[in-house]
Design a protein around this motif. Structure first.
Motif, PDB file in Angstrom:
ATOM      1  N   UNK A   1       0.847  -1.183   0.000  1.00  0.00           N
ATOM      2  CA  UNK A   1       0.000   0.000   0.000  1.00  0.00           C
ATOM      3  C   UNK A   1       0.886   1.238   0.000  1.00  0.00           C
ATOM      4  N   UNK A   2       0.543   2.190  -0.850  1.00  0.00           N
ATOM      5  CA  UNK A   2       1.237   3.483  -0.843  1.00  0.00           C
ATOM      6  C   UNK A   2       0.204   4.544  -0.490  1.00  0.00           C
ATOM      7  N   UNK A   3       0.515   5.301   0.568  1.00  0.00           N
ATOM      8  CA  UNK A   3      -0.460   6.281   1.050  1.00  0.00           C
ATOM      9  C   UNK A   3      -0.068   7.710   0.677  1.00  0.00           C
ATOM     10  N   UNK A   4      -1.048   8.566   0.698  1.00  0.00           N
ATOM     11  CA  UNK A   4      -0.817   9.992   0.472  1.00  0.00           C
ATOM     12  C   UNK A   4      -1.827  10.757   1.326  1.00  0.00           C
ATOM     13  N   UNK A   5      -1.625  12.050   1.430  1.00  0.00           N
ATOM     14  CA  UNK A   5      -2.515  12.867   2.267  1.00  0.00           C
ATOM     15  C   UNK A   5      -2.552  14.288   1.747  1.00  0.00           C
ATOM     16  N   UNK A   6      -3.637  14.997   2.063  1.00  0.00           N
ATOM     17  CA  UNK A   6      -3.664  16.438   1.788  1.00  0.00           C
ATOM     18  C   UNK A   6      -4.050  17.199   3.046  1.00  0.00           C
ATOM     19  N   UNK A   7      -3.476  18.400   3.140  1.00  0.00           N
ATOM     20  CA  UNK A   7      -3.827  19.285   4.260  1.00  0.00           C
ATOM     21  C   UNK A   7      -5.017  20.133   3.857  1.00  0.00           C
ATOM     22  N   UNK A   8      -5.483  20.915   4.795  1.00  0.00           N
ATOM     23  CA  UNK A   8      -6.491  21.923   4.449  1.00  0.00           C
ATOM     24  C   UNK A   8      -5.855  22.910   3.450  1.00  0.00           C
TER      25      UNK A   8
END
Ligand code: FAD
Length: 418
Positions: free
Chosen positions: A257-264
């Motif tokens: 699994x490769x994860x990513x994220x975004x901030x506000x």
């Protein structure tokens, strides 16, 4: 489907109701010349080029879910060609020459943004290493600029370039032509352009097995019936090993699994893509203003699209160590995609021992950037049943001959590349 300004006006006055479907809803037919399994960026780009560049054929793209449900729209949108290895560089550089023309070519805005990709160095040895990579790129005619710490600070004022941090910045390698693009637009652009050229794009149709008769492929079995085809191309990313196993083909791939994220979202604070030199972390700012964070793979094999919190925590820690000011932002969303990691960190773009079966897999952290070049190259492989020069180094043969394609000297593990 191309819309004139008048059509747009017409629909605007009608309150944007009853627009024609962008993509026809197609049921699978019993037979095609070519079946491409996987409606991600690579499968759709391949179908588009097969239909555009070669003699008329009956082509289907068979997708188990919905368009853009796979990694094509789960990635962090980085597009670059700053590789040391000539084979990786040649393929991605071909893609980088196609990206700027793609919106026009597909009549779909893929929002390619050549805002630059900056790889940081955190020691003099690492800066030497980046200089070596930059020189290799420059010799091949690919743009690369080595920056010292002061130049990095000017380019990215929000970055902490003081010397008392955990990872002091000693400089960086900048590729200005690199950048980002809108990932789901790529899938839709290729899908619509392929459908306009007669390709059947079939959604919600999982392929269960590849069918063979002796040494040749004869089609696929799907949840919606069997489809006969003389040629079957797998572009199924994390689903490739299972399908290949159905014709007794073992691939040197592991799923992670490769994860990513975004901030506000915030006002513009970062005008380039920045990658950490030591840990697997990178950040850019989306056009909406969110900071897009990418990290390392979760360290176990999985087909699940939900990952572990420690990986996200590590990502946030890296981010704040480079950009202390970003510590004030909240993470809004995280997600993951199942990536197929090959054993040398490089993709497989190959014919196989079975006549009529072609494999495109093993893109690890980084197949999005290559999509336009993969479309061209894989289509040629399928249409002419030959191995194009750009694909040669990525054949399955290499795992037998030992001629692996590893970005040597650029990290502790061969697959640390996105
Ligand atoms: P996909 O979109 O995954 O397409 C494969 C399709 O096959 C899927 O739609 C799937 O549903 C379908 N499928 C699977 N099995 C079957 C079956 N049995 N029957 C029918 N259909 C099937 N790359 C970059 O270059 N830059 C980046 O910044 C980057 N960041 C990333 C960040 C994350 C979090 C992730 C997960 C990946 C990232 N990547 C990046 C990698 C990139 O997204 C992939 O390498 C690339 O999208 C793979 O090609 P694709 O688009 O065809 O894959």
């Amino acid at each position: 489907m191309r819309y004139s300004a008048l059509t747009l006006l017409y629909h605007a006055f009608r309150g944007h109701r009853r627009w024609p479907r962008a993509l026809p809803d197609v049921a699978p037919k019993h037979e095609y010349d070519v079946v491409i399994v996987g409606g991600g960026g690579h499968g759709l780009a391949t179908a588009y080029h097969l239909a555009r560049d070669y003699a008329p054929q009956r082509i289907a793209v068979v997708e188990k879910g919905w368009l853009g449900g796979g990694n094509v729209a789960r990635n962090t949108t980085i597009v670059r060609s700053n590789y040391f290895h000539p084979a990786r560089r040649a393929l991605t550089e071909r893609a980088l020459t196609l990206w700027p023309r793609l919106s026009h070519e597909l009549n779909f805005n893929v929002m390619f943004s050549p805002r630059g990709v900056l790889n940081l160095a955190h020691s003099t040895a690492q800066l030497d290493d980046l200089a070596r990579r930059g020189n290799a790129m420059a010799v091949a005619g690919v743009d690369a600029e080595l920056l010292d710490a002061a130049a990095v600070q000017t380019l990215v004022p929000t970055l902490d370039t003081t010397t008392v941090t955990r990872f002091p910045v000693t400089g960086g390698l900048l590729q200005r032509r690199a950048g980002t693009a809108r990932h789901d637009a790529l899938a839709w652009g290729y899908a619509r352009a392929a459908a306009e050229r007669g390709v059947d794009v079939i959604q919600h149709c999982p392929v269960q097995t590849v069918l063979r008769d002796g040494g040749r492929v004869t089609g696929v079995d799907t949840a919606r019936g069997s489809i006969r085809a003389a040629k079957v191309a797998l572009a199924t990313c994390g689903g490739t090993s299972d399908l290949a196993a159905s014709v007794a083909l073992r691939l040197p791939l592991e799923n992670h699994l490769l994860q990513a994220a975004v901030t506000e979202p915030v006002k513009p604070v970062l005008n380039t893509v920045v990658t950490h030199g030591t840990l697997n972390f990178y950040v850019s700012q989306s056009d909406k203003g969110e900071l897009v964070l990418g990290g390392d793979i979760d360290g176990y094999n999985t087909y699940a699209r939900r990952g572990d919190l420690p990986t996200i925590e590590a990502m946030a820690r890296c981010c704040v160590s480079l950009f202390p000011a970003f510590g004030q932002l909240r993470l809004m969303r995280t997600w993951g995609g199942v990536v197929d990691m090959s054993m040398d960190g490089s993709p497989i773009l190959s014919r196989t021992g079975l006549d009529g079966l072609y494999v495109n897999a093993g893109w690890c952290y980084g197949g999005f950037k290559a999509t336009p070049a993969v479309g061209e190259t894989f289509a040629r492989m399928i249409a002419a049943d030959e191995t194009p020069a750009l694909a040669g180094p990525f054949s399955l043969e290499r795992f037998h001959t030992g001629r692996v394609v590893a970005e040597e000297g650029h990290g502790p593990r061969p697959w640390r590349y996105h």
